[in-house]
Motif scaffolding. Structure first.
Motif, short mmCIF file in Angstrom:
data_model
loop_
_atom_site.label_atom_id
_atom_site.label_comp_id
_atom_site.label_asym_id
_atom_site.label_seq_id
_atom_site.Cartn_x
_atom_site.Cartn_y
_atom_site.Cartn_z
N SER A 1 0.86 -1.18 0.00
CA SER A 1 0.00 0.00 0.00
C SER A 1 0.89 1.23 0.00
O SER A 1 2.11 1.12 0.12
CB SER A 1 -0.91 0.01 1.23
OG SER A 1 -0.14 0.08 2.40
N SER A 2 0.28 2.39 -0.15
CA SER A 2 1.06 3.63 -0.19
C SER A 2 0.47 4.65 0.78
O SER A 2 -0.42 5.41 0.41
CB SER A 2 1.09 4.19 -1.61
OG SER A 2 1.74 3.28 -2.47
N PRO A 3 0.97 4.68 2.02
CA PRO A 3 0.47 5.62 3.02
C PRO A 3 0.51 7.07 2.54
O PRO A 3 -0.33 7.87 2.94
CB PRO A 3 1.41 5.41 4.21
CG PRO A 3 1.90 4.01 4.06
CD PRO A 3 1.98 3.76 2.58
N ILE A 4 1.49 7.42 1.70
CA ILE A 4 1.49 8.73 1.06
C ILE A 4 1.59 8.50 -0.43
O ILE A 4 2.58 7.99 -0.93
CB ILE A 4 2.66 9.61 1.53
CG1 ILE A 4 2.57 9.86 3.04
CG2 ILE A 4 2.66 10.93 0.79
CD1 ILE A 4 3.71 10.69 3.58
N GLU A 5 0.54 8.89 -1.16
CA GLU A 5 0.48 8.61 -2.59
C GLU A 5 1.49 9.45 -3.35
O GLU A 5 2.17 8.98 -4.24
CB GLU A 5 -0.93 8.92 -3.12
CG GLU A 5 -1.90 7.77 -3.06
CD GLU A 5 -1.52 6.61 -3.98
OE1 GLU A 5 -0.71 6.82 -4.89
OE2 GLU A 5 -2.04 5.50 -3.77
N GLU A 6 1.54 10.71 -3.03
CA GLU A 6 2.42 11.66 -3.71
C GLU A 6 1.93 13.03 -3.32
O GLU A 6 0.76 13.34 -3.48
CB GLU A 6 2.36 11.50 -5.23
CG GLU A 6 3.54 12.12 -5.94
CD GLU A 6 3.47 11.90 -7.46
OE1 GLU A 6 3.73 12.85 -8.18
OE2 GLU A 6 3.12 10.79 -7.88
#
Lengths: 167, 167
Positions: free
Chosen positions: A157-162
């Motif tokens: 998963s990506s806790p901070i997408e961008e």
DNA sequence: AGTGAAAGATTTCAGGC
DNA sequence: GCCTGAAATCTTTCACT
């Protein structure tokens, strides 16, 4: 005395902007950057409404931000999942002595690898790849393995997408 | 019967996907994606010229690519260096038992960190941060250190800046 | 699904404050 | 450095193949 001012109801730290203000970078430029980072295709009229300036003034500022290299371009965000690439993997790699160049070429020549940084420390390279399945993941890794040691992980998963740096 | 399914926690319209599957994904769609990835603000007229189709046809295809979630948005590319952030660092982090949530909050609450993936394997998180100098790098790391083990590297160069998966 | 032209927006270019 | 208003350009819509 407070260090905060407000642009579009958003709190911004004025001290952080100080250094850039000297170079001619103000809160309105920051607001423009935020809007364009979120949606590069927003009409200038709508953008000017949001930052509280006329369309020509906003156009001037955008051009200046491009000219000084703060805005380097505009790109479509493309979701690899919908193209069949359901797995994202990170590969850390350390080339064997003398194999640095070959490893770079192997990375460049592997189309599933979409980004790669050379970093200090134990690992030389950190690469990001999109693959369809575990078999393709293995194939990608096998292209790099001949030139050094690798360590691969699957992105869960990506806790901070961008997001944007502080302005 | 529902028309929605979920990809990466994002709702997508499956009816639109069906149309795409039936119609397939052809070379012109790929060309459109490449052009928009390179420059999201290219005029439709110019885009249609480059892919060899009329403007309305291209507009239809772009809308379809957006509807099925292949194009998820458009963003300005912003160079952190020109904003004073001269150093890019990668931080790998493994939380102590029970500190997972706190570590995620620390990462989210650190504005210099612009991206973070949770991955399988030894390291739980791989984060990317932009900092002004080594002192700020230390400050960023110190925000995460209380919650687990970290391993930081400085990005020296980027052999692959960012590119599209194979279409 | 694709084409071509007209109507509606948008961006750009004047000139003035 | 910013604004108003007009000209040029672009996008969207619609009838048709």
């Amino acid at each position: 005395m407070s260090n905060t001012e407000y642009v579009n109801n958003k709190e911004v730290n004025s001290r952080a902007c100080l250094r850039l203000k000297e170079a001619g970078f103000d809160a309105i430029d920051a607001a423009i950057l935020r809007e364009l980072a979120a949606d590069a295709r927003i009409p200038r009229a709508e953008l000017s409404r949001r930052v509280g300036l006329s369309a020509p003034s906003v156009a001037d500022r955008v051009r200046r931000l491009e000219d000084v290299g703060i805005i380097t371009g505009y790109g479509a965000r493309i979701g690899p999942a919908r193209l069949g690439y359901g797995l994202t993997i990170l590969i850390r790699a350390r080339p064997l002595p003398g194999e640095m160049h070959n490893m770079i070429e192997a990375i460049r020549g592997t189309p599933q690898i979409v980004a790669c940084d050379r970093v200090s420390g134990d690992d030389c390279f950190v690469a990001r790849a999109h693959v369809r399945d575990v078999a393709e993941m293995e194939a990608v890794i096998d292209r790099i393995v001949p030139f050094g040691a690798t360590n691969s992980s699957v992105v869960q998963s990506s806790p901070i997408e961008e997001r944007l740096v502080e302005l």
